[in-house]
Scaffold this motif. Structure first.
Motif, mmCIF file in Angstrom:
data_model
loop_
_atom_site.group_PDB
_atom_site.id
_atom_site.type_symbol
_atom_site.label_atom_id
_atom_site.label_comp_id
_atom_site.label_asym_id
_atom_site.label_seq_id
_atom_site.Cartn_x
_atom_site.Cartn_y
_atom_site.Cartn_z
ATOM 1 N N PHE A 162 -96.291 -98.658 -42.138
ATOM 2 C CA PHE A 162 -94.639 -99.585 -41.884
ATOM 3 C C PHE A 162 -93.606 -99.002 -40.996
ATOM 4 O O PHE A 162 -93.726 -100.409 -39.929
ATOM 5 N N ASP A 163 -93.914 -97.876 -40.784
ATOM 6 C CA ASP A 163 -93.075 -97.701 -39.754
ATOM 7 C C ASP A 163 -94.256 -97.684 -38.419
ATOM 8 O O ASP A 163 -93.357 -98.097 -37.244
ATOM 9 N N ASN A 164 -95.243 -97.980 -38.302
ATOM 10 C CA ASN A 164 -95.975 -98.333 -37.252
ATOM 11 C C ASN A 164 -96.501 -99.353 -37.294
ATOM 12 O O ASN A 164 -98.252 -99.408 -37.849
ATOM 13 N N THR A 165 -96.886 -99.977 -36.802
ATOM 14 C CA THR A 165 -97.926 -101.850 -36.741
ATOM 15 C C THR A 165 -98.577 -101.614 -36.222
ATOM 16 O O THR A 165 -99.391 -102.996 -36.386
ATOM 17 N N ASP A 166 -99.049 -100.559 -35.345
ATOM 18 C CA ASP A 166 -99.394 -100.634 -34.037
ATOM 19 C C ASP A 166 -101.259 -99.725 -34.771
ATOM 20 O O ASP A 166 -101.557 -99.709 -33.489
ATOM 21 N N LEU A 167 -101.485 -99.904 -35.646
ATOM 22 C CA LEU A 167 -102.236 -98.533 -36.467
ATOM 23 C C LEU A 167 -103.948 -99.596 -35.970
ATOM 24 O O LEU A 167 -103.535 -100.164 -36.621
ATOM 25 N N LYS A 168 -104.420 -98.572 -36.318
ATOM 26 C CA LYS A 168 -105.668 -99.028 -35.571
ATOM 27 C C LYS A 168 -107.083 -98.471 -36.721
ATOM 28 O O LYS A 168 -107.831 -98.946 -37.186
ATOM 29 N N LEU A 169 -106.114 -97.412 -37.144
ATOM 30 C CA LEU A 169 -107.057 -96.386 -38.093
ATOM 31 C C LEU A 169 -107.047 -95.749 -39.458
ATOM 32 O O LEU A 169 -105.857 -94.916 -37.992
#
Length: 441
Positions: A139-146
């Protein structure tokens, strides 16, 4: 199967390796140690007997595809991280992940958000990673990839999380779980297991189980980079034997006997001072000394010197004894008798709780050791920026990260572990006297 064909090597080897299968050198395994000769397939482009083994493993693990490894789970982790990310991506990594995961993040130059698993303050060990923790971070990091987690953990805690973000699971210690009546083999986009840890296979043999077919080609591509171009047929032979064993109906009876032996062991071993740390995987016999007048290293020494039992790992407040279907049933009675006998000699001791490690919420970018790295006295390093990983090995979970500010608490924690005989190492291999830090600007 590969192991059947290796029994019938009848051509003179005018090829590698140099021992030429000559028994005068006394090299165990040399009789089946060959290279990619005609009819024996190629691990980096399998289409014959090696591919047959991979197909069997895929069926056994219900994967879209499975790839055998001869460089251990480590090669699989490196390849999967590169296959599932691009350079500079942001990822979640559970704090209790193995050093190979962090090394992959270093090489891929990833931004790492560290997720905190639940923590057992009595024994000082990480437990499961919760869905709430993953939800909070995504929720806090919308740019996560993995997302990368360890399941089961070294002690046997299993985490089952769900996310729209791809998930990579280091299940190095879970290769046996699909065949047992206990525990659960964690499913994710990619799951990597060490066959050699908990199944009948030689050290370094492992498998990448791919459940999202978009990663099949990518992972095989990066394995061409990270895995040896001279794969050991001795190791691949053991994987072939292991796969055929797991297919055999008799193996089911072995696993049933294995589970019964474990349950009888736990029920028959009544302890007053020592305690079992019960996890999801009962094959990991975790013995806590948290309430005893001894530490884990000392108790492991007793088991080694008095009873000839070599523990898998000895930590500050617990020891781990790994069991597998390779153990003979009678060994559990001997272990039970030893534990009951030694338990009576110990006395209760109140010990302070071990606080959960302090981990920053920031996005880490881990550095490599370079010319700007300096050697600093460890006891005087508080306030300096670490340039290396520091971890207890085994299991290889970092205590200090590169680009972390070294605190007095960390110095005291590591010093206590060293003083109690726990094996502490670091990237630069200079502890306990020195630690590598970043040069002050």
């Amino acid at each position: 199967m590969l192991h059947d064909k290796l029994k019938n090597l009848d051509k003179y080897p005018f090829h590698m390796p140099g021992h030429k299968r000559n028994d005068k050198f006394g090299i165990t395994g040399a009789e089946i140690d060959i290279t990619e000769i005609n009819g024996f397939d190629d691990l980096h482009n399998p289409a014959g007997i090696i591919r047959e083994t991979e197909t069997k493993l895929s069926k056994l693990y219900s994967s879209k595809d499975s790839v055998i490894l001869v460089n251990g789970t480590t090669a699989g982790i490196l390849s999967a991280v590169f296959a599932m990310t691009d350079e500079g991506d942001k990822v979640i990594v559970a704090a209790n992940c193995h050093k190979s995961v962090y090394n992959a993040c270093v090489l891929r130059k990833l931004k790492v958000i560290i997720a905190k698993p639940d923590f057992d303050e009595n024994n000082g060990i990480y437990k499961r990673i919760s869905q709430n923790e993953i939800n909070r971070l995504t929720f806090d990091n919308t740019d996560l990839k993995l997302i990368i987690i360890t399941s089961p953990t070294y002690e046997g805690y299993i985490s089952n999380i769900k996310s729209e973000i791809p998930i990579l699971v280091d299940a190095a210690h879970g290769a046996h779980l699909p065949f047992c009546g206990f525990g659960e083999y964690t499913k994710a986009d990619v799951v990597i297991s060490s066959l050699h840890k908990t199944l009948p296979a030689l050290t370094q043999s492992a498998v990448v189980n791919i459940y999202n077919d978009k990663y099949i080609t990518r992972i095989r591509h990066y394995l061409d980079i990270f895995e040896t171009s001279s794969p050991s047929y001795v190791l691949m032979n053991s994987i072939s034997v292991c796969a055929e064993y797991l297919e055999n109906k008799n193996s089911k009876n072995d696993f049933i006997t294995f589970e019964k032996s474990l349950k009888n062991f736990y029920e028959g071993t009544k302890l007053n001072n020592l305690e079992f740390i019960k996890t999801d995987d009962i094959s990991k016999i975790n013995i806590s000394v948290a309430n005893c007048d001894i530490n884990g290293v000392g108790f492991a020494r007793i088991l080694r010197d008095k009873y000839n039992f070599e523990c898998e790992s000895a930590q500050l407040r617990h020891v781990i004894l790994m069991t597998t279907i390779g153990d003979k049933p009678e060994i559990y009675k001997k272990l039970s008798a030893a534990l009951i006998k030694e338990d009576k000699k110990l006395t209760r001791e109140d010990k302070k709780a071990i606080p959960c490690p302090d981990i920053s919420e920031k996005a880490y970018t881990f550095c490599l050791i370079n010319a700007e790295t300096v050697k600093t006295e460890f006891k005087n390093s508080a306030g300096k920026i670490s340039a290396e990983f520091v971890y207890a090995y085994p299991p290889g979970i970092p205590i200090i990260f590169p680009n972390d500010t070294i605190t007095e608490n960390k110095i005291n924690e590591i010093t206590q572990l060293i003083d109690n005989g726990v094996n502490i190492t670091s990237t630069g291999k200079l502890l306990p006297r020195f630690i590598l830090t970043k040069e002050e600007q």
